[in-house]
Design a protein around this motif. Structure first.
Motif, PDB file in Angstrom:
ATOM      1  N   LEU A  81      23.727  31.586 -37.392  1.00 35.89           N
ATOM      2  CA  LEU A  81      23.588  30.216 -36.886  1.00 35.89           C
ATOM      3  C   LEU A  81      22.406  30.120 -35.917  1.00 35.89           C
ATOM      4  N   LEU A  82      22.208  31.199 -35.180  1.00 39.76           N
ATOM      5  CA  LEU A  82      21.078  31.247 -34.253  1.00 39.76           C
ATOM      6  C   LEU A  82      19.741  31.186 -35.017  1.00 39.76           C
ATOM      7  N   ASP A  86      14.996  27.940 -36.330  1.00 39.80           N
ATOM      8  CA  ASP A  86      14.133  27.246 -37.306  1.00 39.80           C
ATOM      9  C   ASP A  86      13.960  25.785 -36.902  1.00 39.80           C
ATOM     10  N   HIS A  87      15.084  25.152 -36.568  1.00 40.32           N
ATOM     11  CA  HIS A  87      15.051  23.716 -36.293  1.00 40.32           C
ATOM     12  C   HIS A  87      14.365  23.404 -34.960  1.00 40.32           C
ATOM     13  N   LEU A  88      14.642  24.212 -33.967  1.00 45.67           N
ATOM     14  CA  LEU A  88      14.018  23.937 -32.668  1.00 45.67           C
ATOM     15  C   LEU A  88      12.500  24.144 -32.734  1.00 45.67           C
ATOM     16  N   VAL A  89      12.095  25.245 -33.329  1.00 46.86           N
ATOM     17  CA  VAL A  89      10.659  25.556 -33.349  1.00 46.86           C
ATOM     18  C   VAL A  89       9.904  24.494 -34.158  1.00 46.86           C
ATOM     19  N   LEU A  90      10.446  24.107 -35.293  1.00 44.73           N
ATOM     20  CA  LEU A  90       9.755  23.082 -36.071  1.00 44.73           C
ATOM     21  C   LEU A  90       9.792  21.722 -35.346  1.00 44.73           C
ATOM     22  N   SER A 113      24.970  28.948 -23.126  1.00 43.50           N
ATOM     23  CA  SER A 113      24.855  27.533 -23.502  1.00 43.50           C
ATOM     24  C   SER A 113      23.673  27.352 -24.444  1.00 43.50           C
ATOM     25  N   GLU A 114      23.538  26.123 -24.948  1.00 43.63           N
ATOM     26  CA  GLU A 114      22.383  25.823 -25.811  1.00 43.63           C
ATOM     27  C   GLU A 114      21.075  26.122 -25.074  1.00 43.63           C
ATOM     28  N   ASP A 115      21.022  25.783 -23.794  1.00 45.13           N
ATOM     29  CA  ASP A 115      19.781  26.014 -23.052  1.00 45.13           C
ATOM     30  C   ASP A 115      19.555  27.493 -22.758  1.00 45.13           C
ATOM     31  N   ASP A 116      20.621  28.237 -22.510  1.00 48.27           N
ATOM     32  CA  ASP A 116      20.447  29.690 -22.343  1.00 48.27           C
ATOM     33  C   ASP A 116      19.800  30.269 -23.601  1.00 48.27           C
ATOM     34  N   GLY A 168      18.041  17.781 -32.626  1.00 47.05           N
ATOM     35  CA  GLY A 168      19.476  17.448 -32.595  1.00 47.05           C
ATOM     36  C   GLY A 168      20.299  18.484 -33.348  1.00 47.05           C
ATOM     37  N   THR A 169      19.844  18.843 -34.518  1.00 48.31           N
ATOM     38  CA  THR A 169      20.540  19.869 -35.307  1.00 48.31           C
ATOM     39  C   THR A 169      20.531  21.205 -34.568  1.00 48.31           C
ATOM     40  N   ALA A 170      19.378  21.554 -34.009  1.00 46.66           N
ATOM     41  CA  ALA A 170      19.284  22.816 -33.266  1.00 46.66           C
ATOM     42  C   ALA A 170      20.305  22.854 -32.140  1.00 46.66           C
ATOM     43  N   ARG A 171      20.445  21.754 -31.436  1.00 49.09           N
ATOM     44  CA  ARG A 171      21.363  21.743 -30.283  1.00 49.09           C
ATOM     45  C   ARG A 171      22.796  22.030 -30.710  1.00 49.09           C
ATOM     46  N   THR A 172      23.241  21.369 -31.774  1.00 49.12           N
ATOM     47  CA  THR A 172      24.618  21.604 -32.231  1.00 49.12           C
ATOM     48  C   THR A 172      24.799  23.050 -32.666  1.00 49.12           C
ATOM     49  N   LEU A 173      23.798  23.578 -33.359  1.00 52.82           N
ATOM     50  CA  LEU A 173      23.914  24.951 -33.851  1.00 52.82           C
ATOM     51  C   LEU A 173      23.887  25.968 -32.703  1.00 52.82           C
ATOM     52  N   TYR A 174      23.049  25.746 -31.713  1.00 52.70           N
ATOM     53  CA  TYR A 174      23.024  26.663 -30.556  1.00 52.70           C
ATOM     54  C   TYR A 174      24.372  26.647 -29.841  1.00 52.70           C
ATOM     55  N   ASP A 175      24.849  25.437 -29.640  1.00 54.35           N
ATOM     56  CA  ASP A 175      26.116  25.297 -28.922  1.00 54.35           C
ATOM     57  C   ASP A 175      27.219  26.070 -29.662  1.00 54.35           C
ATOM     58  N   HIS A 176      27.226  25.875 -30.971  1.00 54.64           N
ATOM     59  CA  HIS A 176      28.260  26.531 -31.783  1.00 54.64           C
ATOM     60  C   HIS A 176      28.057  28.045 -31.802  1.00 54.64           C
ATOM     61  N   ALA A 177      26.822  28.473 -31.946  1.00 57.99           N
ATOM     62  CA  ALA A 177      26.534  29.917 -31.957  1.00 57.99           C
ATOM     63  C   ALA A 177      26.978  30.537 -30.628  1.00 57.99           C
ATOM     64  N   GLY A 178      26.678  29.850 -29.536  1.00 60.08           N
ATOM     65  CA  GLY A 178      27.057  30.360 -28.218  1.00 60.08           C
ATOM     66  C   GLY A 178      28.574  30.512 -28.092  1.00 60.08           C
ATOM     67  N   LYS A 179      29.287  29.536 -28.627  1.00 62.23           N
ATOM     68  CA  LYS A 179      30.754  29.613 -28.542  1.00 62.23           C
ATOM     69  C   LYS A 179      31.291  30.753 -29.394  1.00 62.23           C
ATOM     70  N   LEU A 180      30.730  30.887 -30.598  1.00 62.27           N
ATOM     71  CA  LEU A 180      31.209  31.979 -31.465  1.00 62.27           C
ATOM     72  C   LEU A 180      30.881  33.341 -30.872  1.00 62.27           C
ATOM     73  N   GLU A 181      29.730  33.424 -30.195  1.00 57.87           N
ATOM     74  CA  GLU A 181      29.374  34.687 -29.564  1.00 57.87           C
ATOM     75  C   GLU A 181      30.392  35.030 -28.468  1.00 57.87           C
TER      76      GLU A 181
END
Ligand SMILES: [Fe+2]
Ligand SMILES: [Fe+2]
Ligand SMILES: [Fe+2]
Lengths: 327, 248
Positions: free
Chosen positions: B7-8, B13-17, B64-67, B46-59
């Protein structure tokens, strides 16, 4: 509206006194003037200039904030700033369309901007030097723009008034969002708070200058008032802005950089210190710190994009030709 | 290796683009594009934020998304190379967007059946956004490819420059394979045919040849990037890192 750059109405006209009286009667009856209606040449020219300057201000105004999109310190702020700058571009687009109803093209207006013939609000000729400026601009610059624009929602020219209604909604969202950025900083670390104070110090006076010269020194506003393009004087609007903003700064624990600012019980408003009118006129005349860079950036975008616009036209032409050939 | 790392990769991919395309804001060839490019950037971020948040929780380590976005260096970023390529000109930018969206649209469509509810949620929104990106960027590929001599030459240069980054889109890292096996993410290699079809339809109208890469560049998923990414991250992260622990 960014009134200070657009000094005044154009009263020159060829029309007969009867025609002008008839027109004034419609204005006085609060009728909306629509693009196909007859109107004095001076009214048309004044609006073209004013709406054009407003549109240019939105477009040039994308640059100082665009300067921080790539450095926004959180993803939430990055998205919000990107959306805000995009909104400003959208405002530019509606306003160009409103001006086009008066018989001037967006290309012509753009060329006037790039050649330096057309003005835009000189607030955007100051640099954005810290993240706090993204808050302060929303709070003060969008805030001042709203003070100017709310009366324009009742402007006598229909397309401009209608554009302003939509624009004002978004500007007030920007203002709240900017204030919230500053609040987060003001309640943050000592470094963040210092960043917020420094930003307020730099933007306060230029924001007051957005309302233009004192009424006594403002030459053309009488005609604009009579035509109901303008409804309040520069000083009236500036006063409203100060009275609304001072308590907001106090709430944040920030200091407005004006030692002479004090409540005046008699007038029920704040008195403020002397505005540096030399700086004002210097910046209006094109000597703002970022003036050259702003126009250079717009010109570069326009020149570098020429091949794209030409290609789009060429493709549309080829497509049309192929369609005709196929019929 | 774990599912959250896949997910990360996707979030990166989404954040960088999204960051790249936002660099155009205020500098586009026409006002309409000054509105359209931020739109696409907002979709991606927007997509990146949801995915980061979710990846962080699964980890499960409280990141957080910003971390995840602001406190990893280039070796830790897992985006594919295509998305970090510099904007260069409008032809490169639109082709990069088109290539990516032509991959992500079928990806999200397949992810509508994901075993993970958050991924399904993202997919439902992102599949529509990617359809719009394909249309918008694809139309520009056609206009520029067919437009003038200059625009056609620039479009061909863009194809020449970017086609070597296409194959990496279809590779699955170990983490991605794990997520695929768990039914969380679609199998990347399966999307090749759809991608080829989308691209060849647009290229036919754009009068462009679709080259085969003599040698495909890879490495993003292992954190082996081009040099451009470090500069992008330095700029993106500078304020956040200058104030450790601050809230924004
Ligand atoms: Fe405005
Ligand atoms: Fe605006
Ligand atoms: Fe605004």
């Amino acid at each position: 509206m960014y009134s200070q750059g657009l000094i005044g109405a154009d009263g020159r006209t060829e029309e007969t006194p009867e025609f002008l009286a008839r027109f004034q009667k419609r204005i006085d009856a609060e009728e909306k003037i629509e693009p196909k209606d007859e109107m004095p040449e001076g009214y048309r020219r004044t609006l073209i200039r004013q709406i054009g300057q407003h549109a240019h201000s939105e477009i040039v105004g994308m640059l100082p904030e665009g300067n921080w999109i790539t450095r926004a310190p959180s993803l939430r702020r990055k998205a919000a700033l990107l959306a805000k700058v995009q909104d400003e571009g959208g405002h530019g687009l509606y306003l160009y369309s409103a001006a086009e109803t008066l018989g001037v093209s967006r290309e012509e207006m753009t060329e006037e901007l790039l050649s330096g013939k057309a003005k835009y609000s000189s607030i955007f000729n100051y640099p954005t030097l810290s993240w706090a400026d993204m808050g302060t601009i929303g709070w003060l610059v969008d805030g001042a723009a709203i003070m100017n624009q709310i009366p324009l929602c009742r402007c006598s020219f229909g397309p401009y008034a209608r554009a302003m209604i939509r624009v004002c909604k978004e500007e007030s969202f920007h203002q709240r969002q900017g204030y919230e950025i500053v609040m987060t900083l003001a309640q943050g670390t000592p470094e963040q708070k210092a960043m917020a104070q420094d930003s307020l110090n730099r933007w306060w006076w230029p924001s007051l200058m957005m309302f233009g010269p004192h009424d006594a020194d403002s030459q053309h506003s009488d005609q604009s008032m009579a035509w109901k393009i303008k409804r309040f004087t520069n000083d009236e609007l500036r006063q409203k802005f100060i009275d609304a903003t001072v308590p907001q700064a106090e709430y944040l624990g920030l200091t407005i950089p004006d030692p002479d600012l004090k409540w005046n019980e008699d007038k029920g408003g704040y008195d403020h210190g002397t505005i540096d009118w030399d700086e004002f006129w210097r910046v209006v005349k094109g000597h703002g710190p970022m003036a050259k860079d702003r126009i250079k950036a717009r010109k570069k975008a326009w020149d570098d994009g020429a091949w794209v616009r030409e290609a789009a036209l060429a493709h549309a032409e080829k497509r049309r030709a192929r369609k005709i050939a196929a019929e | 290796m774990a599912v959250w790392e896949a997910l990360l990769e996707l979030a990166d991919d989404h954040l960088v683009l999204g960051h790249r395309i936002s660099e155009w804001c205020g500098h586009a060839p026409m006002l309409e594009e000054d509105l359209a490019m931020p739109n696409m950037g907002l979709d991606l971020i927007g997509t990146a934020r949801t995915l980061y948040d979710h990846a962080g929780k699964l980890e499960g380590k409280g990141r957080s998304e910003d971390d995840l976005a602001y406190l990893r260096d280039e070796r830790e970023y897992r985006n594919c190379l295509l998305v970090e390529r510099p904007n260069e000109d409008f032809a490169h930018t639109m082709l990069r967007q088109f290539y990516f969206a032509a991959f992500m649209r079928p990806y999200w469509l397949a992810a509508l059946n994901s075993a993970d509810a958050t991924v399904r949620g993202v997919a439902g929104k992102a599949e529509k956004e990617m359809a719009y990106h394909i249309r918008h960027a694809g139309e520009w590929v056609i206009r520029l490819g067919d437009g003038t001599e200059e625009s056609a030459a620039r479009m061909r240069d863009a194809v020449e420059a970017l086609h070597i980054y296409v194959d990496e889109l279809f590779d699955s890292s170990d983490a991605a394979r794990m997520a695929e096996a768990a039914g969380v993410l679609p199998v990347r290699a399966d999307l090749r045919d759809t991608w080829e079809r989308t691209v060849s339809e647009v290229f036919a109208e754009a009068l462009l040849e679709q080259p085969k890469a003599a040698y495909a560049q890879r490495g993003g998923r292992e954190g082996i990037h081009n040099e451009a990414l470090g500069h992008l991250l330095a700029e993106m992260q500078v304020v956040h890192r200058a104030h450790p622990g601050a809230r924004w």
